[in-house]
Design a protein around this motif. Structure first.
Motif, PDB file in Angstrom:
ATOM      1  N   HIS A  45      51.773  19.243  35.889  1.00  0.00           N
ATOM      2  CA  HIS A  45      50.937  19.407  35.680  1.00  0.00           C
ATOM      3  C   HIS A  45      50.395  20.919  36.461  1.00  0.00           C
ATOM      4  N   VAL A  46      49.848  22.235  35.571  1.00  0.00           N
ATOM      5  CA  VAL A  46      49.227  23.124  36.308  1.00  0.00           C
ATOM      6  C   VAL A  46      47.534  23.265  35.649  1.00  0.00           C
ATOM      7  N   VAL A  47      46.335  23.540  37.110  1.00  0.00           N
ATOM      8  CA  VAL A  47      45.215  23.365  36.452  1.00  0.00           C
ATOM      9  C   VAL A  47      45.021  24.696  36.991  1.00  0.00           C
ATOM     10  N   THR A  48      43.900  25.491  35.596  1.00  0.00           N
ATOM     11  CA  THR A  48      43.794  26.564  36.051  1.00  0.00           C
ATOM     12  C   THR A  48      41.914  26.303  36.604  1.00  0.00           C
ATOM     13  N   LEU A  49      41.810  26.398  38.183  1.00  0.00           N
ATOM     14  CA  LEU A  49      39.963  25.331  38.599  1.00  0.00           C
ATOM     15  C   LEU A  49      39.369  26.905  39.079  1.00  0.00           C
ATOM     16  N   ASN A  50      38.363  26.722  37.746  1.00  0.00           N
ATOM     17  CA  ASN A  50      36.871  27.221  38.131  1.00  0.00           C
ATOM     18  C   ASN A  50      35.729  26.461  38.398  1.00  0.00           C
ATOM     19  N   PRO A  51      34.878  26.852  38.861  1.00  0.00           N
ATOM     20  CA  PRO A  51      33.500  26.269  39.057  1.00  0.00           C
ATOM     21  C   PRO A  51      32.994  25.259  38.457  1.00  0.00           C
ATOM     22  N   GLU A  52      32.820  25.984  36.762  1.00  0.00           N
ATOM     23  CA  GLU A  52      32.847  24.721  35.728  1.00  0.00           C
ATOM     24  C   GLU A  52      33.389  23.821  35.824  1.00  0.00           C
ATOM     25  N   MET A  53      34.863  23.986  35.957  1.00  0.00           N
ATOM     26  CA  MET A  53      35.776  22.832  35.840  1.00  0.00           C
ATOM     27  C   MET A  53      35.396  21.699  36.846  1.00  0.00           C
ATOM     28  N   LEU A  54      35.112  22.513  38.570  1.00  0.00           N
ATOM     29  CA  LEU A  54      34.843  21.197  39.242  1.00  0.00           C
ATOM     30  C   LEU A  54      33.818  20.437  38.696  1.00  0.00           C
ATOM     31  N   MET A  55      33.044  20.986  38.906  1.00  0.00           N
ATOM     32  CA  MET A  55      31.567  20.892  38.624  1.00  0.00           C
ATOM     33  C   MET A  55      31.767  19.175  37.837  1.00  0.00           C
ATOM     34  N   GLY A  77      38.533  30.932  38.331  1.00  0.00           N
ATOM     35  CA  GLY A  77      36.998  31.305  38.589  1.00  0.00           C
ATOM     36  C   GLY A  77      36.494  32.057  39.899  1.00  0.00           C
ATOM     37  N   ALA A  78      36.141  33.111  39.418  1.00  0.00           N
ATOM     38  CA  ALA A  78      35.826  34.107  40.655  1.00  0.00           C
ATOM     39  C   ALA A  78      34.473  33.257  41.573  1.00  0.00           C
ATOM     40  N   GLY A  79      34.016  32.858  40.985  1.00  0.00           N
ATOM     41  CA  GLY A  79      33.069  31.654  41.858  1.00  0.00           C
ATOM     42  C   GLY A  79      33.812  30.900  42.997  1.00  0.00           C
ATOM     43  N   LEU A  80      34.710  30.152  42.543  1.00  0.00           N
ATOM     44  CA  LEU A  80      35.486  29.871  43.896  1.00  0.00           C
ATOM     45  C   LEU A  80      36.008  30.382  44.456  1.00  0.00           C
ATOM     46  N   VAL A  81      36.486  31.772  43.741  1.00  0.00           N
ATOM     47  CA  VAL A  81      37.916  32.224  45.007  1.00  0.00           C
ATOM     48  C   VAL A  81      36.277  33.063  45.897  1.00  0.00           C
ATOM     49  N   ALA A  82      35.287  33.234  45.325  1.00  0.00           N
ATOM     50  CA  ALA A  82      33.737  33.537  46.694  1.00  0.00           C
ATOM     51  C   ALA A  82      34.018  32.652  48.008  1.00  0.00           C
ATOM     52  N   ALA A  83      33.746  31.685  46.960  1.00  0.00           N
ATOM     53  CA  ALA A  83      33.727  30.114  48.383  1.00  0.00           C
ATOM     54  C   ALA A  83      34.328  30.539  48.614  1.00  0.00           C
ATOM     55  N   GLN A 234      23.964  28.728  27.791  1.00  0.00           N
ATOM     56  CA  GLN A 234      23.653  27.076  28.022  1.00  0.00           C
ATOM     57  C   GLN A 234      24.564  26.676  28.173  1.00  0.00           C
ATOM     58  N   ARG A 235      26.151  26.511  28.563  1.00  0.00           N
ATOM     59  CA  ARG A 235      27.087  25.359  28.449  1.00  0.00           C
ATOM     60  C   ARG A 235      26.878  25.952  30.248  1.00  0.00           C
ATOM     61  N   VAL A 236      27.443  26.906  30.673  1.00  0.00           N
ATOM     62  CA  VAL A 236      27.172  27.173  32.192  1.00  0.00           C
ATOM     63  C   VAL A 236      25.944  27.335  33.263  1.00  0.00           C
ATOM     64  N   SER A 237      24.788  27.076  32.752  1.00  0.00           N
ATOM     65  CA  SER A 237      23.758  26.858  33.219  1.00  0.00           C
ATOM     66  C   SER A 237      23.460  24.629  33.581  1.00  0.00           C
ATOM     67  N   LYS A 238      24.460  24.008  33.605  1.00  0.00           N
ATOM     68  CA  LYS A 238      24.409  23.036  33.085  1.00  0.00           C
ATOM     69  C   LYS A 238      24.780  23.217  34.360  1.00  0.00           C
ATOM     70  N   THR A 239      26.492  23.698  34.698  1.00  0.00           N
ATOM     71  CA  THR A 239      26.627  23.395  36.244  1.00  0.00           C
ATOM     72  C   THR A 239      26.783  24.551  37.161  1.00  0.00           C
ATOM     73  N   LEU A 240      26.548  25.102  37.408  1.00  0.00           N
ATOM     74  CA  LEU A 240      26.595  26.740  37.836  1.00  0.00           C
ATOM     75  C   LEU A 240      26.108  27.044  38.632  1.00  0.00           C
ATOM     76  N   PRO A 241      24.647  27.066  38.529  1.00  0.00           N
ATOM     77  CA  PRO A 241      23.719  26.236  38.981  1.00  0.00           C
ATOM     78  C   PRO A 241      23.578  25.574  40.634  1.00  0.00           C
ATOM     79  N   MET A 242      24.505  24.274  40.348  1.00  0.00           N
ATOM     80  CA  MET A 242      25.051  23.098  41.297  1.00  0.00           C
ATOM     81  C   MET A 242      25.529  23.603  41.724  1.00  0.00           C
TER      82      MET A 242
END
Length: 258
Positions: A45-55, A77-83, A234-242
């Protein structure tokens, strides 16, 4: 900070979730090694992980378990790579769509049969036609749109897919549905690679476009998507700020301890 030699192809854990620090070639080598292994009775199973999926994985225990059990988790995700860079890991973003395109190119050259499940019928057909034009010899042995009404249709979809004996299955149902579908049915297949490809079929069909190369180079593809599709805000605002808050707290705690 770990040296590049130590990090190359290694797996790290961030916020409790695994991430494989791989280039596209290293990721493809993992897949090739899976196919040539003596025992391929399992699935990969290959997962393409980004911050939204992680949250989402933090909020949904079932999805969280699936992400943690995936054999290959690429940093999409760019945010995940930055972190991860803040934590001393040297890596580049590996967009899931680029990994999948390279995987399909390998499938065409190695004559590996492919199944594609998801999207609207017209999008599915256009995407497959364009992919086969781009990857001559690509064999799509099963294709099914993502509008599956009930358990009976799902059972038929699964049976038809199994009968076609694909070695690669691309599932475009969106997160978390595609990951849960893969987790539920992967054990029924033998020696098969599964990839959740989200909205990639829209791009391959020509319905959507990726960001210009210069924006991708600057890891601004997320901004391009939001500009074209404001509903994503609206979708990403539920996860990305956290996610940002958690990254800052994690980084701050490490600085304090040091």
């Amino acid at each position: 900070m770990s040296s590049p030699e130590q990090q190359q192809g290694s797996r790290v854990t961030y916020m409790g979730f695994p991430v494989d620090l791989v280039s596209v070639e290293q990721a493809l080598q993992r897949v090739r090694s899976f196919f040539v292994a003596e025992e391929t009775a399992s699935a990969l199973h290959v997962v393409t992980l980004n911050p939204e999926m992680l949250m989402q994985g933090e909020a949904d225990p079932e999805l969280g378990r699936i992400l943690k059990n995936a054999e290959l988790v690429i940093p999409d995700g760019a945010g995940l790579v930055a972190a991860l860079r803040l934590n001393g890991h040297s890596l580049k973003r590996l967009p899931g769509i680029e990994f999948s395109e390279n995987l399909l190119s390998h499938a065409a050259s190695a004559q590996l049969p492919v199944a594609v499940i998801g999207a609207r019928q017209e999008v599915l057909e256009a995407a497959i036609a364009n992919l086969q034009a781009k990857c001559p010899g690509l064999s799509v042995v099963y294709a099914r749109n993502g509008f599956i009404a009930d358990e009976a249709e799902m059972a038929q979809c699964l049976q038809d897919c199994l009968s076609a004996q694909p070695k690669i299955v691309l599932v475009a149902m969106g997160v978390p549905r595609q990951e849960k579908w893969i987790a539920q049915y992967r054990a029924r297949f033998s020696g098969t690679v599964f990839v959740g490809v989200g909205g990639s079929l829209d791009v391959w069909s020509g319905q959507s476009k990726r960001a210009p190369a210069w924006m991708r180079a600057l890891n601004l593809e997320w901004l391009y998507r939001i500009t074209l599709e404001p509903w994503r805000i609206q979708r990403v605002s539920k996860t990305l700020p956290m996610f940002v808050v958690k990254v800052c707290l994690d980084y701050g705690s490490k600085l304090f301890k040091s």
